[in-house]
Design a protein around this motif. Structure first.
Motif, PDB file in Angstrom:
ATOM      1  N   GLU A  21       0.843  -1.197   0.000  1.00 54.63           N
ATOM      2  CA  GLU A  21       0.000   0.000   0.000  1.00 54.63           C
ATOM      3  C   GLU A  21       0.875   1.243   0.000  1.00 54.63           C
ATOM      4  N   ALA A  22       0.557   2.175  -0.881  1.00 52.58           N
ATOM      5  CA  ALA A  22       1.248   3.466  -0.927  1.00 52.58           C
ATOM      6  C   ALA A  22       0.445   4.489  -0.129  1.00 52.58           C
ATOM      7  N   ARG A  23       1.134   5.224   0.718  1.00 53.02           N
ATOM      8  CA  ARG A  23       0.476   6.242   1.542  1.00 53.02           C
ATOM      9  C   ARG A  23       1.275   7.539   1.473  1.00 53.02           C
ATOM     10  N   SER A  24       0.563   8.636   1.661  1.00 53.15           N
ATOM     11  CA  SER A  24       1.217   9.937   1.772  1.00 53.15           C
ATOM     12  C   SER A  24       0.625  10.647   2.983  1.00 53.15           C
ATOM     13  N   GLY A  25       1.048  11.878   3.184  1.00 53.95           N
ATOM     14  CA  GLY A  25       0.578  12.612   4.360  1.00 53.95           C
ATOM     15  C   GLY A  25      -0.901  12.906   4.365  1.00 53.95           C
TER      16      GLY A  25
END
Length: 953
Positions: free
Chosen positions: A384-388
């Motif tokens: 899973e890719a996550r950002s702020g």
């Protein structure tokens, strides 16, 4: 608005015309009101010209002039003509070309009452230009009347025998005009109140503006605004326009109090309303809590790409992937990996036996290593890719990979052991490498008689076993057999050839278990090298500085610590060390209150920590300044990895860290009294000897704990000891090399870096041999600092002088009033041979005995003021006697008492030398430490003079 002076007129003779009504004395002679044409203009003037009548005393008094209460300084502008005495034929010697101006104050108009005695002279008025017949030259003079305090006043002009015409009298006061400057409004202010050269005036911020401090300006005697201090700034949503704060226009915003103009709404935001402090995000776009309001809004990242797996070793693979094509415009991407294992069409989450290195969440790199995989299973990994801003959406950007059945090598047989032997049987066991499948491995055992290997036909016996032990019977007595054991793969094929081992049956008639002799020898052969390797590996990964050659650590007690310190720098990923040894704290649980210091990496705050379920506590918060590099972040957090391993009442306690957010922090317990050296200097003479020894006992206990854990501090000094409100001392500052890198104070450069010379043992300076024994040397210096109330070790000697003195067996002398037993312990800590120095266990025991027997602290070590108060107590910096009391007091750091000596009339060094202890106390020196410092210095001066006298004789 202009900053020019504003003039407020109280009287204007020209404007009044013929209605002046001034009083003349005498009434029938002297001054008279005339209508005069000057340079083509008609004026009403007061004139007097009685030159030929001899001496005169003619007075002209104005009407009552009311004064504004604040106007205590009045200006009088005079326009007048004075005729040259030489232009009169037969003018007497009493002829004057000047006249006088007087003033008198009153609270009410006294009418025609006139008393010369009430007036005080202001000035003698002398012309710059003298008029002759037919040539009228107008003079202009301005005089100042000061210190007016009553409701009004009169002016009077005295003629003593001249020919004078007063064309104009203008009376006014000056003020600094009302003004708006720097978004602050300042009121109309009368100049010269109380004759103050600069009158400070407070302003008020205009509407929608604020200031951290009250804006101020200064009004001069001449009515001019000067020296602005402080500035107002427009509030969020407003910008400065022509000294006013106006609301931001639609489509613009301003997020903070500043002097900046409004900014246009950033990308992916909606058009703002007037006066906006921020621009709301468009639908599907977000800001993280750490993003400033001036930043644009970000979209969610897309899924990672091209997830693939690479096998590394048995049961271990590396997952890799490509970043998302669309990061949403952010650079704070992180990844998390989850796992399912599938067997017979049923899938379930992977168990705890599966490990991710460095970890499975908050990954910054696009790869992770998976350890603990089993044979015969399919695994599905989801990345899973996550950002702020991912937290604001329930949708997930994921990509998955389902592996085929893992084809890994079966375990290998590591050693074969003879457990038991008889004349007809042999019992064998073997060890294998790490199992990579939950299924029990199978083994193939083959054996033959040794002599059969020399013939063309060799007979093997083959056994397939499911256990790693077997008893083989029906063997021939006194015969050597050759054995080979190999592990079988999942498909039943052997893993390698396997190594052959020889074992012999006993002779016929002999029986029993011979394993202790024979098999024991094999066990030593196989096991000891392995154990030795593991032992060495552990030593390489440890921070312990000791070695077999180090006699200081030769006792069994020293070699058996309850717990061993682990150097976080040995971790391949330093973040893993932080997670292992420190507790993660959410930043919302931390409240910063005020800055109490600055560290190498950022500011240090005092604040509170409120974790749910726990009582709120005061804490110290170390922060990492903006713009840090990843290397600086790792170095910053490595101190927490060290502190997190310690738990002792005399070691600074780590509360936790903040690592999963943009601003990293280290949170420790709060020590109210700060660094020990500063505390002692601020309380010189106020802490008892018993309390000082108690402080040393606490420091020694903390160092004993560190030594037992095989940790070498290397930077032990009073500046790195913190003191709480109960005067408990705690060892701190575990960022050794980083602090020394940037701290020029007391350091010396060697080929291996920088070290604090004044606190470091000679072998550590010369050979960089840091051990617990070198920490003991440093502890001796700390003892001296404590007993000397924070005095600088070796005073003003240079680093090279210190090293030379130590090598020549010089040691710091006993501080004033230092117990002999404490000073003797210092000397033991400073022994050149490190193996002879006491251990921290011995130091704690000795200090404990001293505290249990306070009488032992009453015997004071010999004190030589010429050495203990080095140089300052005996002479000036150049070795010559002191020239003044001020120079002497400055040299012993007692300049605060200069005024006491002056008031007592002690102004020469000869008088100082006559003083006794009671004399010093009587002039106001009350603190015991300060009293002793001054008295001992006087004794040193007397002793020096006596010595010089002897040499002179």
């Amino acid at each position: 608005m202009s900053l020019q002076t504003k003039e407020e007129v109280l009287l204007d003779m020209r404007a009044a015309g013929s209605e002046l009504g001034w009083l003349c004395s005498p009434q029938e002679e002297g001054w008279e009101l005339l209508q005069t044409v000057v340079n083509g203009s008609l004026f009403y003037t007061y004139s007097v010209c009685s030159v030929l009548k001899g001496e005169q005393d003619n007075w002209l008094r104005t009407t009552f002039i009311q004064r504004r209460p604040a106007a205590s300084r009045i200006f009088v502008e005079l326009q007048f003509i004075v005729r040259d005495c030489n232009s009169f034929d037969g003018a007497p010697l009493s002829c004057k070309e000047t006249f006088n101006m007087y003033a008198a104050e009153a609270d009410a108009d006294v009418g025609t009452s006139f008393r010369k005695g009430h007036f005080r002279k202001v000035a003698t008025v002398a012309p710059d230009e003298i008029s002759v017949r037919g040539d009228l030259k107008v003079n202009i003079e301005t005089k100042v009347v000061e210190a007016l305090s009553r409701k009004g006043f009169y002016l009077a002009f005295q003629d003593l025998g001249g020919c004078v015409a007063l064309l104009s009298v203008r009376v006014y006061y000056k003020s600094c005009p009302a003004i708006v400057l720097g978004l602050a409004a300042f009121p109309d202010t009368v100049a010269g109140v109380d004759s103050v050269a600069l009158r400070e005036v407070s302003g008020q911020c205009v509407s929608n503006a604020v200031s951290m401090e009250t804006p101020r300006m200064h009004c001069t005697l001449e009515g001019e605004w000067v020296v602005p201090v402080g500035q107002c700034q427009c509030q969020p949503g407003f910008e400065a326009v022509n000294q006013t704060c106006q609301a931001c226009q639609p489509g613009f915003f301003k997020a903070s109090v500043s002097s900046e103009l409004c900014d246009q709404c950033p990308a992916n935001t909606q058009r703002s309303l007037p006066g906006a402090q921020s621009c709301p995000c468009k639908e599907g776009f977000y800001r993280s809590p750490e993003d400033p309001q001036s930043a644009g809004c970000s979209g969610l990242p897309s899924a990672p790409r091209d997830v693939y797996a690479t096998s590394i070793t048995v049961g271990k693979l590396r997952l890799s992937w490509q970043p998302p094509l669309d990061t949403g415009g952010r650079d704070d991407m992180s990844y998390s990996v989850s796992c399912e294992r599938c067997e017979a069409a049923a899938c379930q989450p992977c168990g705890e036996e599966l490990r991710f290195e460095p970890h499975s969440s908050d990954l910054r790199e696009t790869r992770v290593t998976v350890v603990g995989l089993e044979l015969g299973l399919n695994y599905t990994f989801t990345v899973e890719a996550r950002s702020g801003v991912s937290q604001f959406s329930s949708s997930r950007a994921t990509a998955s990979l389902t592996t085929a059945v893992l084809h890994t090598d079966p375990p290998r047989v590591m050693l074969i052991r003879l457990e038991k032997q008889t004349a007809t049987s042999l019992t064998l066991s073997w060890a294998v490498s790490q199992r990579t499948s939950r299924h029990a491995p199978r083994y193939e055992l083959t054996y033959r008689k040794k002599d059969e290997g020399t013939t063309d036909i060799t007979t093997y016996t083959v056994l397939v076993l499911e256990k790693n032990m077997v008893q083989i019977s029906d063997l021939t007595p006194a015969t050597t057999y050759v054995f080979r054991v190999t592990a079988l793969s999942h498909e039943g094929t052997p893993n390698g050839e396997g190594k052959e081992h020889e074992f012999e049956t006993l002779p016929q008639g002999q029986c029993g278990d011979q394993s202790p002799a024979v098999a024991g020898g094999l066990w030593v052969l196989f096991v000891l090298p392995h154990c030795r390797t593991v032992y060495r590996s552990k030593r390489r990964g440890s921070r312990a500085r000791r070695g077999p050659e180090d006699t200081y650590f030769s006792s069994p007690e020293q070699l058996k610590p309850l717990k061993t310190y682990v150097d976080p720098h040995t971790y391949e990923d330093p973040n893993a060390a932080v997670l292992k040894f420190a507790t993660e704290i959410h930043p919302s649980h931390i409240t910063k209150q005020k800055v109490i210091g600055a560290g190498e990496f950022g500011e240090v705050y005092c604040g509170t920590l409120k974790v749910p379920g726990r009582k709120e506590t005061m804490v110290a918060i170390k922060t990492l300044k903006p713009g840090y590099t990843e290397k600086q972040r790792r170095e910053f957090l490595s101190e927490a990895s060290i502190m997190g391993q310690f738990s002792h009442p005399n070691i600074i306690r780590l509360e936790g860290v903040v690592t999963k957010f943009k601003h990293a922090m280290i949170v420790t317990e709060y020590m109210e009294n700060g660094a020990l050296d500063k505390y002692l200097r601020a309380h010189d003479g106020e802490v008892s000897c018993y309390q000082l020894v108690g402080m040393l006992h606490g420091i020694a206990a903390g160092m004993k704990y560190l030594s037992d854990m095989n940790y070498v501090h290397r930077d032990l000094a009073a500046r790195n000891i913190l003191v709480n409100g109960s005067l408990e001392c705690k060892v701190s500052d575990f960022g050794l090399s980083r602090v020394l890198e940037d701290d020029p104070e007391g350091t010396y450069t060697t080929s291996g870096g920088k070290i604090p010379i004044r606190w470091t043992a000679p072998e550590a300076i010369a050979y960089r041999k840091f051990t617990s024994a070198s920490d003991v040397w440093s502890f001796g210096i700390v003892m001296w600092e404590v007993m000397a109330f924070g005095e600088r070790p070796y005073w003003d000697m240079s680093n090279h002088e210190v090293m030379k003195a130590i090598n020549e067996e010089f040691r710091l002398p006993a501080p004033m009033d230092c117990p002999s037993a404490v000073y003797q312990l210092m000397l033991q800590c400073w022994l050149q041979d490190r193996s002879k120095r006491p251990r921290f266990t011995d130091i704690v025991s000795l200090l404990d005995k001293l505290l249990r027997n306070p009488e032992s602290l009453k015997t004071i070590a010999d004190f030589d003021p010429r050495v203990s108060i080095r140089l300052p107590s005996t002479s000036g910096s150049d070795g010559s006697p002191f020239r003044s009391v001020a120079e002497w007091l400055e040299s012993i750091k007692m300049s605060q008492y200069l005024e006491n000596f002056s008031h007592a009339g002690i102004v020469t060094m000869e008088q100082v030398l006559q003083m006794k202890t009671e004399d010093v106390r009587n002039i106001g020196v009350r603190l015991p430490g300060h009293l002793k410092r001054i008295v001992y210095s006087i004794l040193g001066l007397k002793d020096q003079i006596s010595t010089l006298s002897v040499f002179a004789v």
